[in-house]
Enzyme design. Sequence first.
Site, PDB file in Angstrom:
ATOM      1  N   LYS A   1       9.837  22.491 -14.787  1.00 48.79           N
ATOM      2  CA  LYS A   1       8.948  21.358 -14.530  1.00 48.79           C
ATOM      3  C   LYS A   1       8.379  21.415 -13.120  1.00 48.79           C
ATOM      4  O   LYS A   1       7.196  21.189 -12.906  1.00 48.79           O
ATOM      5  CB  LYS A   1       9.683  20.034 -14.771  1.00 48.79           C
TER       6      LYS A   1
ATOM      7  N   ASN B   1       2.945  18.612 -22.636  1.00 47.58           N
ATOM      8  CA  ASN B   1       2.741  17.672 -23.751  1.00 47.58           C
ATOM      9  C   ASN B   1       2.941  18.344 -25.111  1.00 47.58           C
ATOM     10  O   ASN B   1       2.561  17.771 -26.131  1.00 47.58           O
ATOM     11  CB  ASN B   1       1.335  17.060 -23.673  1.00 47.58           C
TER      12      ASN B   1
ATOM     13  N   HIS C   1       3.866  16.307 -28.064  1.00 47.36           N
ATOM     14  CA  HIS C   1       3.690  14.900 -27.706  1.00 47.36           C
ATOM     15  C   HIS C   1       2.465  14.264 -28.369  1.00 47.36           C
ATOM     16  O   HIS C   1       2.437  13.049 -28.541  1.00 47.36           O
ATOM     17  CB  HIS C   1       3.587  14.738 -26.185  1.00 47.36           C
TER      18      HIS C   1
ATOM     19  N   HIS D   1       3.469  11.093 -30.180  1.00 50.97           N
ATOM     20  CA  HIS D   1       3.102   9.732 -29.746  1.00 50.97           C
ATOM     21  C   HIS D   1       2.507   8.945 -30.897  1.00 50.97           C
ATOM     22  O   HIS D   1       2.802   7.753 -31.060  1.00 50.97           O
ATOM     23  CB  HIS D   1       2.069   9.792 -28.611  1.00 50.97           C
TER      24      HIS D   1
ATOM     25  N   ARG E   1      -0.514  21.550 -16.445  1.00 49.00           N
ATOM     26  CA  ARG E   1       0.540  20.538 -16.703  1.00 49.00           C
ATOM     27  C   ARG E   1       0.457  20.009 -18.137  1.00 49.00           C
ATOM     28  O   ARG E   1       1.438  19.481 -18.660  1.00 49.00           O
ATOM     29  CB  ARG E   1       0.431  19.405 -15.672  1.00 49.00           C
TER      30      ARG E   1
ATOM     31  N   GLU F   1      -2.324  17.057 -13.407  1.00 49.30           N
ATOM     32  CA  GLU F   1      -2.607  17.365 -14.811  1.00 49.30           C
ATOM     33  C   GLU F   1      -4.090  17.626 -15.070  1.00 49.30           C
ATOM     34  O   GLU F   1      -4.714  17.013 -15.924  1.00 49.30           O
ATOM     35  CB  GLU F   1      -2.095  16.230 -15.723  1.00 49.30           C
TER      36      GLU F   1
ATOM     37  N   ARG G   1       0.824  -1.233   0.000  1.00 51.41           N
ATOM     38  CA  ARG G   1       0.000   0.000   0.000  1.00 51.41           C
ATOM     39  C   ARG G   1       0.846   1.266   0.000  1.00 51.41           C
ATOM     40  O   ARG G   1       0.441   2.287   0.520  1.00 51.41           O
ATOM     41  CB  ARG G   1      -0.973   0.030   1.167  1.00 51.41           C
TER      42      ARG G   1
ATOM     43  N   GLU H   1      13.196  17.247 -25.224  1.00 50.97           N
ATOM     44  CA  GLU H   1      12.416  17.747 -24.070  1.00 50.97           C
ATOM     45  C   GLU H   1      12.929  19.122 -23.637  1.00 50.97           C
ATOM     46  O   GLU H   1      12.147  19.981 -23.225  1.00 50.97           O
ATOM     47  CB  GLU H   1      12.490  16.760 -22.891  1.00 50.97           C
TER      48      GLU H   1
ATOM     49  N   LYS I   1       4.773  11.014 -12.076  1.00 57.24           N
ATOM     50  CA  LYS I   1       3.991  10.167 -12.978  1.00 57.24           C
ATOM     51  C   LYS I   1       4.639   8.795 -12.989  1.00 57.24           C
ATOM     52  O   LYS I   1       5.812   8.660 -13.347  1.00 57.24           O
ATOM     53  CB  LYS I   1       3.991  10.737 -14.399  1.00 57.24           C
TER      54      LYS I   1
ATOM     55  N   HIS J   1      11.291   8.307 -28.644  1.00 59.40           N
ATOM     56  CA  HIS J   1      10.371   9.286 -28.068  1.00 59.40           C
ATOM     57  C   HIS J   1      10.796  10.712 -28.447  1.00 59.40           C
ATOM     58  O   HIS J   1       9.973  11.520 -28.878  1.00 59.40           O
ATOM     59  CB  HIS J   1      10.342   9.120 -26.542  1.00 59.40           C
TER      60      HIS J   1
HETATM   61  N1  GLY Z   1       6.208  14.277 -18.976  1.00 63.17           N
HETATM   62  C1  GLY Z   1       5.059  15.091 -18.814  1.00 63.17           C
HETATM   63  C2  GLY Z   1       4.619  15.246 -17.392  1.00 63.17           C
HETATM   64  O1  GLY Z   1       5.310  14.808 -16.498  1.00 63.17           O
HETATM   65  O2  GLY Z   1       3.574  15.778 -17.145  1.00 63.17           O
END
Ligand code: GLY
Length: 364
Positions: A230, A248, A251, A255, A244, A240, A124, A188, A146, A267
Amino acid sequence: MKTLKVSLDKKNSASYEIRIGADILDRVSLLIAKNFKAGRHVVVTDENVNALYGDTFRDALTQAGLNIKLIEIPAGESSKNIATVMEVVGKLLAAGADRETVLVALGGGVVGDLTGFIASVFMRSVRYIQIPTTLVGQVDSAIGGKTAVDLPQGKNLLGSFYQPKAVFADVRFLDTLPEKEFNNGLAEIIKYGAIEDDGLFKSLEDGIEALKNKDGKLLLKTVEACCRIKKNIVEMDEHEQGLRRILNFGHTIGHALEAVSGYSLSHGEGVALGMVAAGRISVRMRYLSAQAAGRIEQLAERACLPTRLDPAVDLTAVIDRLKMDKKKKDAVVRFVLLKKIGMPFVTGSVGDKMILEVLEGMSQ
Ligand code: GLY
């Protein structure tokens, strides 16, 4: 060593520090021993990173008085799945790991995402620390919590938002990073400049070659600038819900291009092509000047990232892929477009015809 603090809503999650420096592994070990006490620390890493740094890192942690177990997984995206989770969890249990155990992710995005995911569910949830060894990891994936593994139906479909207790970015790891991997990180970094910081973008225009040559000072300054951007975004929108999403940029189409290429495009290559497409869409919708979009393309080219599509790419398949992602997530495909370098916005209203025409224009 520079320290940035990610200050999150205390009700939901704890804040944590990102420490950035060169040759900081000894200090990192002492900091882990001092700040994250536990009966056992388990380092999760992949075979490549283990071969290069496993012994040194294990020795440094042991010297700091910690009881270390190291778990190695095969390198590459194909490890980022539930089977590897079960394997690692089995090893954790066999090693006597408990709720006090601290996991340490030593590696790139796959190791970081997988270890974070395991940490979020093992017993947990247990604490974990990110030690990113790739440029993408240091400027992006290790920060912001993430976590995920891939499913047969798609990438990152099983995951959580679960923040690490600390992030330690040692740019010395980048010395051994293959060029293609380094370039993924540059995509990035260009993205951060494009969405948030014209000054960073200009400094990349001034010194992208020096950065590619891993100029120590510039690398540190750039990694720090990206981490700062960031962390500011994550502090404002951890889960997000809105802001946030600007991370992207490039992206959405990126993607889709990656998927249609069967992941032969990396990527970073997908993101570079996606940024070029998003820039051109922004110009066609009269938000961005052609000159600004051209600056993004030139910078990506100088970073040795692709800016043109192979004419063999099936563009209808790319549009279909975008629609598939739309079904999986929200009702609309959200695009991050630009009004200026450093001034992004999110829109759900970019038509298929426009996307197709822009992609056709990039094919040669
Ligand atoms: N890589 C995008 C984010 O962490 O929101």
